[in-house]
Design a protein around this motif. Structure first.
Motif, PDB file in Angstrom:
ATOM      1  N   ILE A 130      45.994  45.465  63.848  1.00  0.00           N
ATOM      2  CA  ILE A 130      47.442  45.552  63.624  1.00  0.00           C
ATOM      3  C   ILE A 130      48.214  44.569  64.493  1.00  0.00           C
ATOM      4  N   PRO A 131      48.032  44.561  65.827  1.00  0.00           N
ATOM      5  CA  PRO A 131      48.742  43.562  66.633  1.00  0.00           C
ATOM      6  C   PRO A 131      48.294  42.141  66.335  1.00  0.00           C
ATOM      7  N   GLY A 132      47.042  41.973  65.892  1.00  0.00           N
ATOM      8  CA  GLY A 132      46.559  40.644  65.541  1.00  0.00           C
ATOM      9  C   GLY A 132      47.319  40.075  64.366  1.00  0.00           C
ATOM     10  N   ALA A 133      47.533  40.903  63.334  1.00  0.00           N
ATOM     11  CA  ALA A 133      48.278  40.459  62.157  1.00  0.00           C
ATOM     12  C   ALA A 133      49.736  40.183  62.504  1.00  0.00           C
ATOM     13  N   LEU A 134      50.333  41.052  63.322  1.00  0.00           N
ATOM     14  CA  LEU A 134      51.728  40.858  63.720  1.00  0.00           C
ATOM     15  C   LEU A 134      51.897  39.613  64.590  1.00  0.00           C
ATOM     16  N   ALA A 135      50.867  39.322  65.395  1.00  0.00           N
ATOM     17  CA  ALA A 135      50.941  38.170  66.293  1.00  0.00           C
ATOM     18  C   ALA A 135      50.981  36.849  65.543  1.00  0.00           C
ATOM     19  N   MET A 136      50.463  36.813  64.318  1.00  0.00           N
ATOM     20  CA  MET A 136      50.514  35.586  63.519  1.00  0.00           C
ATOM     21  C   MET A 136      51.956  35.117  63.364  1.00  0.00           C
ATOM     22  N   SER A 137      52.821  36.032  62.903  1.00  0.00           N
ATOM     23  CA  SER A 137      54.243  35.696  62.736  1.00  0.00           C
ATOM     24  C   SER A 137      54.923  35.510  64.084  1.00  0.00           C
ATOM     25  N   GLY A 138      54.519  36.329  65.056  1.00  0.00           N
ATOM     26  CA  GLY A 138      55.134  36.241  66.376  1.00  0.00           C
ATOM     27  C   GLY A 138      54.928  34.882  67.029  1.00  0.00           C
ATOM     28  N   TRP A 139      53.697  34.377  66.992  1.00  0.00           N
ATOM     29  CA  TRP A 139      53.415  33.071  67.590  1.00  0.00           C
ATOM     30  C   TRP A 139      54.122  31.946  66.842  1.00  0.00           C
ATOM     31  N   MET A 140      54.236  32.069  65.516  1.00  0.00           N
ATOM     32  CA  MET A 140      54.961  31.065  64.749  1.00  0.00           C
ATOM     33  C   MET A 140      56.405  30.958  65.219  1.00  0.00           C
ATOM     34  N   MET A 141      57.027  32.122  65.465  1.00  0.00           N
ATOM     35  CA  MET A 141      58.416  32.130  65.944  1.00  0.00           C
ATOM     36  C   MET A 141      58.521  31.575  67.351  1.00  0.00           C
ATOM     37  N   VAL A 142      57.525  31.880  68.190  1.00  0.00           N
ATOM     38  CA  VAL A 142      57.525  31.368  69.559  1.00  0.00           C
ATOM     39  C   VAL A 142      57.456  29.847  69.564  1.00  0.00           C
ATOM     40  N   TYR A 143      56.521  29.286  68.799  1.00  0.00           N
ATOM     41  CA  TYR A 143      56.359  27.830  68.762  1.00  0.00           C
ATOM     42  C   TYR A 143      57.577  27.147  68.145  1.00  0.00           C
ATOM     43  N   LEU A 172      35.727  37.916  69.534  1.00  0.00           N
ATOM     44  CA  LEU A 172      35.201  38.435  70.795  1.00  0.00           C
ATOM     45  C   LEU A 172      35.933  39.707  71.217  1.00  0.00           C
ATOM     46  N   SER A 173      37.210  39.793  70.887  1.00  0.00           N
ATOM     47  CA  SER A 173      38.006  40.967  71.235  1.00  0.00           C
ATOM     48  C   SER A 173      37.681  42.176  70.354  1.00  0.00           C
ATOM     49  N   GLN A 174      36.892  41.962  69.305  1.00  0.00           N
ATOM     50  CA  GLN A 174      36.546  42.969  68.305  1.00  0.00           C
ATOM     51  C   GLN A 174      37.733  43.343  67.431  1.00  0.00           C
ATOM     52  N   GLY A 175      38.730  42.455  67.387  1.00  0.00           N
ATOM     53  CA  GLY A 175      39.867  42.646  66.496  1.00  0.00           C
ATOM     54  C   GLY A 175      39.870  41.577  65.423  1.00  0.00           C
ATOM     55  N   THR A 176      40.905  41.549  64.601  1.00  0.00           N
ATOM     56  CA  THR A 176      41.086  40.505  63.602  1.00  0.00           C
ATOM     57  C   THR A 176      42.582  40.218  63.494  1.00  0.00           C
ATOM     58  N   GLY A 218      43.388  38.417  56.815  1.00  0.00           N
ATOM     59  CA  GLY A 218      42.914  37.241  56.108  1.00  0.00           C
ATOM     60  C   GLY A 218      41.414  37.087  56.116  1.00  0.00           C
ATOM     61  N   SER A 219      40.959  35.834  56.235  1.00  0.00           N
ATOM     62  CA  SER A 219      39.532  35.541  56.139  1.00  0.00           C
ATOM     63  C   SER A 219      38.736  36.113  57.311  1.00  0.00           C
ATOM     64  N   ILE A 220      39.354  36.216  58.492  1.00  0.00           N
ATOM     65  CA  ILE A 220      38.649  36.801  59.636  1.00  0.00           C
ATOM     66  C   ILE A 220      38.343  38.275  59.366  1.00  0.00           C
ATOM     67  N   LEU A 221      39.314  38.991  58.816  1.00  0.00           N
ATOM     68  CA  LEU A 221      39.092  40.394  58.477  1.00  0.00           C
ATOM     69  C   LEU A 221      38.016  40.521  57.404  1.00  0.00           C
TER      70      LEU A 221
END
Length: 230
Positions: free
Chosen positions: A87-100, A133-137, A140-143
């Motif tokens: 869940i945080p992994g998916a949310l972080a996709m949009s979050g990092w885009m906004m940060v950059y 490595l974190s055992q998260g996803t 998308g394709s990683i999941l």
């Protein structure tokens, strides 16, 4: 402390930090190399770009729509800890885009497309490897690769590269120039191997041993059975 039956301890918080850092590096690679050099994105992100080109659908909507059935599948094939880290992994996709975007990170063009492919494969693979490595996803394709690994024990790099080949073929017959296609394919291959190298300890040990590094005893931290770290 526990959340949804998952113990929130130091190891969980460490894995969460690894997950967020990995997603950040993955998105950074897209910002620095993929977008400014007119390369195609890999995985579900690349499929979303294809859908936008053919049907004019917003990539974010396609990415969201594709992830919905994947998340439903994951309820049965992933454990609660893996789901909680997704869940945080998916949310972080949009979050990092906004940060950059806020920081003005727009990337740069490189004269050699081959160099672009190498750099993108290494950086995005490092990021995705930390996520694994974190055992998260991050969806998308990683999941999807994690689901295939847990259910059929297919190594992550094979699933990732297989998905990428399919996406690249769709891209090259619609909008992607042939040189960019070949370089993107190279990048996807490097990405898949680096992801497995960083994310899977046993594969990393075997690879290093091939180059003359001594073999070290590895302790498997995988929560699935049988262990897919091979």
């Amino acid at each position: 402390m526990a959340l949804l039956g998952v113990k929130i301890d130091k190891k969980f918080m460490r894995d969460l930090v690894l997950l967020l850092l990995g997603v950040g590096l993955y998105i950074l690679s897209i910002q620095l190399f993929v977008v400014p050099n007119a390369m195609a994105s890999n995985g579900i992100a690349g499929f979303s770009v294809f859908i936008q080109f053919v049907f004019g659908v917003n990539p974010a909507l396609t990415f969201f729509a594709v992830n919905i059935p994947l998340f439903f599948l994951s309820w049965k094939l992933l454990n609660k800890r893996e789901l909680l880290l997704t869940i945080p992994g998916a949310l972080a996709m949009s979050g990092w885009m906004m940060v950059y975007e806020a920081l003005g990170v727009t990337g740069f063009q490189i004269p050699s497309l081959v160099v672009v492919g190498l750099l993108d494969g290494l950086l995005s693979g490092l990021g995705a490897g930390l996520v694994v490595l974190s055992q998260g996803t991050f969806g998308g394709s990683i999941l999807l690769a994690r689901l295939f690994e847990n259910k059929w024990h297919i190594s992550i790099d094979r699933t990732l590269f297989g998905i990428d080949v399919g996406v690249m073929l769709l891209a090259v017959i619609t909008y992607l120039a042939l040189p960019n296609f070949l370089v993107t394919l190279l990048s996807c291959f490097i990405f898949s191997k680096v992801t497995r190298f960083v994310g899977r300890a046993e594969y990393r040990a075997k690879t290093l041993q091939k180059f003359g590094f001594p073999k070290k005893t590895q302790t498997c931290s995988c929560s699935s059975s049988p262990c897919p770290h091979r």
